[in-house]
Write a protein that holds these residues in place. Structure first.
Motif, PDB file in Angstrom:
ATOM      1  N   VAL A  49      -6.695  -4.658  -7.237  1.00 43.28           N
ATOM      2  CA  VAL A  49      -6.246  -3.427  -6.405  1.00 43.28           C
ATOM      3  C   VAL A  49      -5.131  -3.968  -5.480  1.00 43.28           C
ATOM      4  O   VAL A  49      -4.137  -3.165  -5.113  1.00 43.28           O
ATOM      5  CB  VAL A  49      -7.495  -2.998  -6.055  1.00 43.28           C
ATOM      6  N   GLN A  73      -5.014   6.637  -3.659  1.00 42.55           N
ATOM      7  CA  GLN A  73      -5.870   5.646  -3.947  1.00 42.55           C
ATOM      8  C   GLN A  73      -5.769   4.864  -4.944  1.00 42.55           C
ATOM      9  O   GLN A  73      -5.102   5.063  -6.100  1.00 42.55           O
ATOM     10  CB  GLN A  73      -7.350   6.281  -4.016  1.00 42.55           C
ATOM     11  N   VAL A  74      -6.108   3.663  -4.842  1.00 39.91           N
ATOM     12  CA  VAL A  74      -6.103   2.559  -5.908  1.00 39.91           C
ATOM     13  C   VAL A  74      -7.396   2.025  -6.148  1.00 39.91           C
ATOM     14  O   VAL A  74      -7.970   1.446  -5.217  1.00 39.91           O
ATOM     15  CB  VAL A  74      -5.152   1.325  -5.883  1.00 39.91           C
ATOM     16  N   SER A  75      -8.054   2.055  -7.515  1.00 46.71           N
ATOM     17  CA  SER A  75      -9.204   1.366  -7.693  1.00 46.71           C
ATOM     18  C   SER A  75      -9.124   0.748  -8.955  1.00 46.71           C
ATOM     19  O   SER A  75      -7.944   0.726  -9.655  1.00 46.71           O
ATOM     20  CB  SER A  75     -10.372   2.401  -7.857  1.00 46.71           C
ATOM     21  N   TYR A 120       0.744   6.900  -2.300  1.00 47.16           N
ATOM     22  CA  TYR A 120      -0.557   6.972  -3.355  1.00 47.16           C
ATOM     23  C   TYR A 120      -1.634   7.394  -2.320  1.00 47.16           C
ATOM     24  O   TYR A 120      -1.635   7.156  -1.328  1.00 47.16           O
ATOM     25  CB  TYR A 120      -0.901   5.718  -4.058  1.00 47.16           C
ATOM     26  N   LEU A 153       3.260  -0.819  -4.884  1.00 46.39           N
ATOM     27  CA  LEU A 153       3.199   0.671  -4.455  1.00 46.39           C
ATOM     28  C   LEU A 153       4.123   0.709  -3.077  1.00 46.39           C
ATOM     29  O   LEU A 153       5.150   1.284  -2.892  1.00 46.39           O
ATOM     30  CB  LEU A 153       1.975   1.141  -4.370  1.00 46.39           C
ATOM     31  N   VAL A 173      -1.726  -4.160  -6.767  1.00 45.58           N
ATOM     32  CA  VAL A 173      -1.080  -2.892  -7.126  1.00 45.58           C
ATOM     33  C   VAL A 173      -0.660  -2.246  -5.849  1.00 45.58           C
ATOM     34  O   VAL A 173       0.217  -1.477  -5.646  1.00 45.58           O
ATOM     35  CB  VAL A 173      -2.036  -2.284  -8.112  1.00 45.58           C
ATOM     36  N   GLU A 174      -1.491  -2.262  -4.877  1.00 44.55           N
ATOM     37  CA  GLU A 174      -1.087  -1.792  -3.570  1.00 44.55           C
ATOM     38  C   GLU A 174       0.150  -2.151  -2.992  1.00 44.55           C
ATOM     39  O   GLU A 174       0.957  -1.360  -2.506  1.00 44.55           O
ATOM     40  CB  GLU A 174      -2.283  -1.672  -2.625  1.00 44.55           C
ATOM     41  N   SER A 196      -2.819  11.200 -11.898  1.00 42.88           N
ATOM     42  CA  SER A 196      -3.498   9.664 -12.060  1.00 42.88           C
ATOM     43  C   SER A 196      -2.874   9.136 -13.219  1.00 42.88           C
ATOM     44  O   SER A 196      -2.409   9.657 -13.936  1.00 42.88           O
ATOM     45  CB  SER A 196      -4.840  10.347 -12.797  1.00 42.88           C
ATOM     46  N   LEU A 255      -4.806   4.451 -10.568  1.00 45.62           N
ATOM     47  CA  LEU A 255      -3.996   4.910  -9.412  1.00 45.62           C
ATOM     48  C   LEU A 255      -4.091   6.294  -9.363  1.00 45.62           C
ATOM     49  O   LEU A 255      -3.557   6.893 -10.235  1.00 45.62           O
ATOM     50  CB  LEU A 255      -2.626   4.225  -9.767  1.00 45.62           C
ATOM     51  N   GLU A 256      -4.139   6.838  -8.066  1.00 42.30           N
ATOM     52  CA  GLU A 256      -3.979   8.138  -7.903  1.00 42.30           C
ATOM     53  C   GLU A 256      -2.860   8.242  -6.780  1.00 42.30           C
ATOM     54  O   GLU A 256      -2.720   7.738  -5.549  1.00 42.30           O
ATOM     55  CB  GLU A 256      -5.102   8.870  -7.133  1.00 42.30           C
ATOM     56  N   THR A 257      -1.667   8.631  -7.517  1.00 40.93           N
ATOM     57  CA  THR A 257      -0.579   9.220  -6.872  1.00 40.93           C
ATOM     58  C   THR A 257      -0.348  10.642  -5.974  1.00 40.93           C
ATOM     59  O   THR A 257      -1.157  11.333  -6.099  1.00 40.93           O
ATOM     60  CB  THR A 257       0.700   8.683  -7.394  1.00 40.93           C
TER      61      THR A 257
END
Length: 181
Positions: A15, A31-33, A29, A22, A18-19, A3, A37-39
């Motif tokens: 969001v 999820q991005v919220s 990854y 990435l 950022v996506e 995280s 960011l959850e890689t």
């Protein structure tokens, strides 16, 4: 999975931005919220440095400091509070104490120290941004004032003009002149 907290993300466009970074950096990854960011795996030093640089280029940054992370969490909580105000008016201090299980004086002092302004002033900025957004719709000023828990349209107008330099009606005319129907 790792995280990563990201500072200054406030909307769905953030969001998406950022996506895109990435994908460009070929970082997997989950999820991005907003603010997070959850890689799929821990990033190595080179990936972290590249990601941080790309984020800084668009006004974001990776959060490492715990105080800064808490302040960003408070900002996200305030956005959540603002979105709930019409259905369930809550006192800001009580909402934050319940959310973080910490004393409001501590939260307030930490926020002011890191952000350079009190929570209340930051919340006023958020409300004015929400007013700007709602002025794009066919809502009257009194409907907007009610929706955002202002005591009166005069109070809303005063805060709006103080921060933007325009009255809400002047601002709406500017919007309409730039984007005629």
């Amino acid at each position: 999975m790792a995280s990563i907290r990201i500072k200054n993300m406030v909307c769905p466009r953030c969001v998406m931005a950022v996506e895109q970074i990435l994908q460009r950096l070929d970082i997997a990854y989950q999820q991005v919220s907003i603010g997070l960011l959850e890689t799929q795996a821990e990033l190595d030093e080179q990936q972290t440095k590249a990601l941080d640089q790309e984020l800084q280029d668009i006004g974001f940054e990776i959060l490492i400091d715990r105080k800064t992370q808490l302040v960003e969490d408070i900002k996200l909580a305030l956005m959540d509070l603002l979105s709930r105000e019409e259905e369930n008016p809550l006192k800001t201090s009580q909402f934050l104490m319940d959310r973080f299980n910490l004393d409001y004086a501590y939260l307030s002092n930490m926020f002011s120290e890191v952000q350079g302004e009190p929570i209340e002033k930051y919340l006023i900025h958020l409300r004015v941004e929400k007013v700007k957004e709602l002025l794009h719709y066919d809502l009257s000023l009194s409907e907007i004032a009610y929706k955002l828990q202002y005591s009166s349209t005069a109070h809303l107008s005063t805060q709006f003009k103080k921060l933007t330099g325009y009255s809400p009606s002047e601002y709406k005319k500017i919007i309409e002149s730039k984007h005629p129907l």
